[in-house]
Structure formats: C-alpha cells, structure tokens
Design a protein around this motif. Structure first.
Motif, PDB file in Angstrom:
ATOM      1  N   SER A 163       6.541  -9.000  72.627  1.00 17.95           N
ATOM      2  CA  SER A 163       5.383 -10.003  73.052  1.00 17.95           C
ATOM      3  C   SER A 163       5.424 -10.454  74.454  1.00 17.95           C
ATOM      4  N   ASP A 174      -0.428 -10.427  68.398  1.00 18.57           N
ATOM      5  CA  ASP A 174       1.250 -10.282  68.403  1.00 18.57           C
ATOM      6  C   ASP A 174       1.621 -10.803  66.921  1.00 18.57           C
ATOM      7  N   GLU A 175       1.949  -9.758  66.402  1.00 17.82           N
ATOM      8  CA  GLU A 175       2.411 -10.080  64.816  1.00 17.82           C
ATOM      9  C   GLU A 175       1.677 -10.857  64.063  1.00 17.82           C
TER      10      GLU A 175
HETATM   11 MG   LIG Z   1       7.430 -11.158  69.694  1.00 10.91          MG
END
Ligand SMILES: [Mg+2]
Ligand SMILES: Nc1ncnc2c1ncn2[C@@H]1O[C@H](COP(=O)(O)OP(=O)(O)O)[C@@H](O)[C@H]1O
Lengths: 373, 240
Positions: free
Chosen positions: B61, B180-181
């Motif tokens: 991240s 991010d994911e």
């Molecule tokens: Mg993360």
C-alpha cells in the motif's frame, strides 16, 4: 452536484445535530437582536420624546443619575431665559405614578401656558388654562389603553384629574405620557418650587457654530448644572448606558457559546468525514476545495440560523415591548444597521466556528485513513 | 531509461512507453520505526498490467501511496505519465487528471447517489454540468452500472459499489490506475468481474494498471509481478 449541494447534503444528513446547532445560534442571535434592539430603543425613545418637543438643550442637576432624580429650582428657567441666544425656556417636573390598572405612567408637568404645551399635537379637546382645576392631557396610547376620552376622569398622584385633551405624537414615550400644570404636580408630589429639568429652546436662526457657542456660554454661566444638548443627553442617559452594557454582555456570552456550538458540530462533522476527506484527496481535489466544502457547511448552518435568529429576536423584542410593565416606555429600535450587525456576527460565528475544524483537514494524512478501516 | 528529473509538467517525447517510473523510493514511519519502503525501484509500461504482491505489511500500500503522492517520501523520485511532480499542487493535478485510485474499501460518499459519487472528481475540473452528466452516464455504462446510477450506495452490493468506485476513478480519463486490493472484500464471482473490468479497460483504452493483490489468480492474469518483501521490491518473471 456542486460544492454547495454537497455541503447541504452533509447538513441535512444529520438533521438532529444540525437542528440542535441551529437552535443554539438562533438563541444567541435572537437575544442579541432583542436585547441590543431594546437597549437602543431606550435611548431612541427618550431622544424622540425630547426631539418631538423641539427641546434643544436640557438643564438638570449636576451629577444627577437620571432626569427624574434631578432637583433644581423652577426659577432657574426664568434666569436662563435672559441669556443671549435663548429663545424660550420652561421648567419641567417629571414624575412617575401608578395608575389604577397597576401599570406606571410618566407625568410631565409644565407651567400652564408655557412653550412646551404648544408643541403638543392635540387631537381632541384643548390645552389646560388657568381656569381649570386639575386638568390633564394624555397621550393617545395611554388613552386607548385606559379607554379614556376628553371629559373623563383619570387618577394621577392619587387625585382625580379631568382629561381636557388627548394628543398624538411620533414618539411612543409621548403617546404614553400624561401632562399636567406644574403647580398641580408640585403640590401633589410635595415639590413646591422644584423642577427636574429646564427645557431650553435656542434662537432658531442660530447656526451650528453659534449654537455651540451659546451652549458653551450657558455652561460657563451655570457651572453647577448639567447642560446638555438633547441628543447627547439621551445617549448619556444612565439607564440607557446600563441597558447597553448589559445587553452587550449578555449577548456576548450567548454569541461566544454559539461559536462553540458551531465549533463542536463542525469538529464532529470533520472527524466523521476523515474517510471522505481522504478520498477527496485521492481523487485529486485540491485542499482548498475540501476546506471550502467544510466552510460552506458552516456558512449554510450559521446563515440559516442567523435568519431564524433575527426573526426570533425581532419578535421577542416586540413581545417584550408590549408587556404591561414596559409598554409605552420602550419601543425596540431595530433598524437595518442592527440587522446588518446581526448578520455579520452570524457570518463571523460560522467562519470562526468552522475555520479551525476545516483547517485541521490540511494536517490529516489521507493514506493512513485509506489504508483500511 | 533515465528518469527525467526536471521541472513539473515536463512531458516526455511522444512514443515513450513508460507510464510509471519510480526510483529509490524510501519511507520510514516514525511510529513503530517501520521501514515500509527501503529504496524501491518500480516502473510500468504504458498499457501494462502489473500485480504487486507480497506478505502483509511488506509495503504494498505504501508503494501505491508513494506513486500517487499521498504520502511524503524520505527519498526517491516518481514520474507519472511523463510528469515529475515538484510540488503538492503538481501532485493534486496528477491525481486529478492522470491517476485513478481504487481501494479495498470503496469509500463512496453515502449521502450521494452512485452517479453523484462518480461525478465528484469532475467538480472543479469540468465546468459544464451537462458535460459532467454525460460523462457520468458514459462511465456508469462502462462499468455496467447504467441501471443503478440513481441508487444510494447503501442499497448496493459490494461488487456494485466497487464498480462505482472504479467509474469514479476513471472520471477525468486518467492514464494510470492504482488499485490497492480492490477485490479484497468481494466474493470470487464479484472479484472476477472487477478484475475483468480492469483488464478490459487496459486492453481497450490502454490504461496502465497497477494492482495490489493477495490472489494468485489475479496476479497470474497480469503481465508482470512485482514482489515486495520488507520494503524491498523486485520484478519476478521477465526482467524490467
Ligand atoms: Mg495494504
Ligand atoms: N501511517 C503509518 N504509520 C506507521 N506505520 C505504518 C503506517 N502505514 C504503514 N505502516 C507500516 O508500514 C509497513 C507497510 O505497510 P503497508 O504498506 O500498509 O503494507 P501492505 O500494504 O503490504 O500490507 C507496515 O509495517 C505498516 O505497519
């Protein structure tokens, strides 16, 4: 979507909180408008009642707290009348007495035939003459309130008077006054030879500078008395000053607490919007646009409340001025200036209250918030 | 290729293939004294799809936030779409026009309708309300959400919400998408739909996609795989 509608959504999304904050501001602005309006009304009412009579200069006992507690000899009027530049004078004895209905009335007394009588706008009847016994003239509002007409009886200083005339006036105070000959008032209040003030009319042809010179000369000639031009006399009126200071101090407390109400609400709002503020950064909103949205929220909140508060304040001031204990003594003076002041204060409350919370967003780290809940 | 560390808004000559070039990215968090990025070099070709993988806490991240200017780096340079941002204002402009971001959480504003959420990035960028509305409709259709633009986020499923978030990230036609994911909270069917959407955007519109993921299936579908471990990163597969 605009920034304004976004700010509005934020507020309407928290109805209870928004309403509670609005109530806080409404109370503050409302009390400001009502109290300051009434306080200014005291001064304005006094000034108007003197101006209606055309009095240019008022002479009272030096150091007296208010006109009614002043004691001077009624003969002073004749002495002053001989001074250069003075057109006319009249002693005046002003007293308060209670009416049968329990309310109070101010009685102004002048020598029969003196100049001030001529300034009254008689709507029915005639002015008192030396042949009358216990004649009284009453203001139109007082007449309406008591249901009196010419020929009726009114009890003043525990004594029956005959209403010989009713008068109309631009001044609320004058509309609620009773007038009688000086001799009657002196006798009934045990003030033989006494007056509370001397009304002085200056030569109408005198220029502004000449008038000032005349007043200065009077001050030199009568150093033991307070000699004031009407306007200044009203402004310096002790109770008007008290009311002014009191109304400002009470409103200041209310206004400061309103700032804290906004501060609290906007802090809460900013706090729970950490995520929104972070995503606004992530989608490329400049800081100033984010801050502006929050300031707009505070501005809408306080403007809405300000308008309601002004309405409430005006209503409260008139309600108070109609209550029996002060009816006729105070008409609130709520002019555009006062409304503009109230609105400016409102905007100030909104700005000060939301500036700190809004500026806090600048130091918020969006990444820490977006990382995950 | 050498990063052109010159003034902001300097664009590289046309035909350059690198949409992202990052060198020597370092970030240490004082809190907990964590070295989240320890001199990471990263790049992505224009129109490529890169998976960023690695254990939890490895700095994935942090890398994305570094590439979008959402954190202040201790060291390193970033160049996006030919632009090397030199100031906070440059970064704001980059995020507004050149970078689209999607997170595990959709971060939709709950008081705004799906369509209004998509419109948000265009406020202050596209002045014409009509043009904004037209673009919103186009985007909603693009992410297969044309039929629920008027609904409020609370009434949408996780997959639907994430599609709205993707539409929002595309509002100002960015060249780079940092995700991010994005499927972290979705079931497998919805995950697949999201990944297919990103792949399709890449294929049809030349979007450069960087996606942080834990799922091998997603990583396998990407052109390249960038592995982060303890703040150090490297490409595995064909070299960079
Ligand atoms: Mg993360
Ligand atoms: N705001 C922060 N303050 C302190 N430490 C942080 C912060 N953000 C991330 N970290 C730490 O930096 C490391 C990398 O975090 P992150 O990039 O979120 O990892 P990943 O996304 O790979 O799970 C972790 O050890 C994390 O605890």
């Amino acid at each position: 979507m605009t920034l304004l509608s976004l700010a509005w959504r934020n507020l309407s999304g928290h109805r209870l909180r928004t309403a509670a904050t609005i109530v806080g501001i409404v109370l503050a602005i409302g009390s400001f408008v009502a109290l300051v309006g009434l306080a200014r009304g005291i001064e304005a009412t006094l000034r108007a009642s003197l101006e209606v009579r055309g009095t240019d200069v008022i002479v009272t006992e030096g150091g007296a707290i208010d006109p009614m507690s002043s004691v001077i000899p009624d003969s002073l009027a004749g002495t002053i009348a001989r001074e250069a530049g003075v057109a006319a004078t009249s002693p005046e004895l002003t007293r308060m007495t209670s009416l049968e209905d329990g309310a109070s009335v101010i009685v102004a007394a002048w020598p029969t035939g003196a100049y001030p009588w001529e300034t009254l706008e008689v709507t029915a009847g005639r002015l008192p003459t030396l042949d009358d016994t216990r004649p009284a003239v009453i203001g139109s509002s007082l007449a309406d309130r008591l249901g009196l007409a010419v020929g009726d009886e009114i009890v003043l200083f525990q004594t029956a008077f005959e209403v010989v005339a009713t008068i109309e006036s631009k001044s609320v105070l004058a509309r609620n006054l009773a007038f009688m000959p000086l001799a009657d008032a002196q006798e009934l209040t045990l003030r033989d030879g006494q007056a509370t003030s001397v009304n002085v009319w200056l030569d109408p042809a005198a220029t502004r500078e000449e008038r000032e010179a005349i007043v200065a000369a009077l001050r030199r000639a009568f150093p033991d008395y307070a000699i004031d031009e009407t306007e200044k006399f009203a402004a310096d009126y002790t109770y008007a000053r008290f009311a002014d200071v009191l109304s400002w101090s009470i409103s200041t407390v209310a206004l400061v607490s309103a700032i804290f109400a906004v501060l609290n609400t906007m802090s809460m709002s900013v706090n729970e919007k950490r995520g929104e503020i972070a995503i606004m950064s992530a989608i490329g909103w400049p800081r100033r646009q984010i801050v502006l949205t929050i300031l707009l929220e505070g501005a809408i909140l306080s403007l809405l409340a300000g308008v309601l508060g002004i309405a409430a304040g005006v209503a409260a001031a008139y309600a108070v001025s109609l209550s029996p204990s002060v009816a006729g003594f105070i008409a609130p003076e709520i002019d555009l200036l006062l409304l503009a002041e109230a609105l400016a204060i409102t905007v100030g409350i909104g700005l000060v209250g939301s500036l700190i919370p809004a500026s806090r967003t600048v130091s918020m780290a969006p990444a820490a918030v977006l990382r995950g809940r | 290729m050498v990063a052109v560390g010159v003034a902001a808004s300097t664009r590289l000559p046309a035909g350059d293939r690198r949409a992202i070039v990052a060198r020597g990215l370092s970030k240490r968090f004082r809190k907990g004294d964590v070295r989240a990025l320890a001199g990471v070099d990263f790049h992505a070709d224009s129109g490529s799809m890169t998976a960023v993988v690695g254990p939890s806490g490895s700095g994935k991240s942090t890398l994305l936030y570094a590439l979008s200017g959402l954190i202040e780096l201790d060291a390193g340079t970033v160049e996006i779409d030919g632009v090397t941002p030199a100031s906070a204002a440059d970064w704001v402009r980059l995020r507004s026009r050149h970078i689209g971001m999607v997170f595990q959480d959709d971060w939709l504003l709950n008081r705004l309708s799906a369509a209004e959420n998509v419109e948000l990035p265009m406020i202050g960028v596209e002045r014409s309300a009509r043009a904004r509305r037209a673009r919103v409709q186009e985007l909603l259709t693009r992410v297969n959400a044309g039929h629920f633009g008027d609904r409020m986020p609370a009434g949408l499923s996780g997959g639907e919400r994430q599609r709205i978030a993707i539409a929002r990230s595309l509002a100002n036609r960015p060249k780079v998408m940092l995700a991010d994911e994005p499927t972290g909270e979705l079931d497998s069917a919805n995950s697949r739909a999201i990944v297919e959407l990103l792949a399709d955007l890449r294929a049809r519109e030349g979007l450069t996609v960087v996606i942080v993921t834990h799922e091998d299936g997603i990583a396998a579908g990407c052109d390249r795989r960038f592995v982060l471990e303890d703040g150090r990163g490297r490409f595995v597969d064909r070299g960079g």
